[in-house]
Design a protein around this motif. Structure first.
Motif, short mmCIF file in Angstrom:
data_model
loop_
_atom_site.label_atom_id
_atom_site.label_comp_id
_atom_site.label_asym_id
_atom_site.label_seq_id
_atom_site.Cartn_x
_atom_site.Cartn_y
_atom_site.Cartn_z
N ASP A 67 -19.22 5.67 22.34
CA ASP A 67 -19.97 6.00 21.20
C ASP A 67 -20.81 7.19 21.09
O ASP A 67 -21.68 7.61 21.77
CB ASP A 67 -21.21 4.85 20.94
CG ASP A 67 -22.11 5.07 19.71
OD1 ASP A 67 -21.94 6.10 18.83
OD2 ASP A 67 -23.03 4.59 19.50
N THR A 69 -22.57 8.91 19.15
CA THR A 69 -23.77 9.03 18.87
C THR A 69 -25.14 8.63 19.90
O THR A 69 -26.12 8.93 19.39
CB THR A 69 -24.18 8.38 17.47
OG1 THR A 69 -23.79 6.92 17.66
CG2 THR A 69 -23.07 8.91 16.39
N ASP A 70 -24.45 7.93 21.02
CA ASP A 70 -25.46 7.24 21.74
C ASP A 70 -25.84 8.46 22.73
O ASP A 70 -25.17 9.14 23.68
CB ASP A 70 -24.79 6.37 22.45
CG ASP A 70 -25.59 5.82 23.74
OD1 ASP A 70 -26.78 6.06 23.61
OD2 ASP A 70 -25.20 4.95 24.49
N THR A 71 -27.11 9.02 22.75
CA THR A 71 -27.80 10.03 23.41
C THR A 71 -28.49 9.52 24.62
O THR A 71 -29.27 10.29 25.45
CB THR A 71 -28.34 10.90 22.74
OG1 THR A 71 -29.69 10.30 22.19
CG2 THR A 71 -27.57 11.79 21.68
N SER A 72 -28.44 8.12 24.94
CA SER A 72 -29.46 7.53 26.00
C SER A 72 -29.01 7.85 27.53
O SER A 72 -29.68 8.14 28.30
CB SER A 72 -29.40 5.92 25.99
OG SER A 72 -28.02 5.53 26.28
#
Length: 168
Positions: A67, A69-72
């Protein structure tokens, strides 16, 4: 496609074992390839990547979907490789998707001797018709050039590879 996903970073000519193109003058024309780099948070990048990342499951044994868009865990970047088919159409050139490499940029504030960003190469996929032509090496060289340049706003202090295959 008519334009690369992301920003163009490198263009080169390379022969293809199974195909040669003869120009109007009778000489052999080498196909043109375009490398682009896209940020996972850029508009349209995640949609395009979701369409092509299924290839990783066919060619990388333990590949998972990413993903963008996942910046975790960090910021995703993708280097895409396209073959530029010169077209006589009014719309301009047609680009054929050839492969990609995913990069995860992770900030490491406590790294010794100096803090900065670690750039991890996570997946490299090249479509089979383009295997053994040096495209993967070219992608890795351009990632190295990017890490050594000051183009990015971050100070990249390390580039590593996530669980490399034995043939890497």
């Amino acid at each position: 496609l008519q334009s690369p996903v992301g920003k163009d970073i490198y263009t080169y000519l390379r022969g293809i074992k199974w195909q040669g193109t003869i120009s109007r003058h009778g000489s052999l024309e080498l196909p043109k390839f375009v490398l682009s780099m896209a940020d996972g948070s850029d508009e349209g990048v995640a949609d395009f990547h979701n369409k092509v990342q299924g290839l990783a499951r066919w060619f990388i044994e333990s590949a998972d979907g990413i993903d963008l868009t996942d910046t975790s865990n960090g910021r995703w970047k993708v280097v895409y490789l396209f073959r530029n088919h010169n077209s006589t159409q009014e719309n301009g050139p047609l680009l054929e998707f050839v492969g990609y490499a995913t990069l995860l940029a992770v900030t490491s504030p406590f790294r010794k001797p100096k803090p900065g960003t670690i750039l991890r190469i996570c997946q490299v996929v090249i479509r089979p018709p383009y295997h053994r032509a040096g495209h993967g090496s070219t992608i890795l060289q351009q990632i190295h050039n990017y890490a050594n340049s000051t183009q990015g706003c971050e100070q990249i202090v390390e580039v590593n590879v996530e669980d490399p295959a034995p043939s890497y």
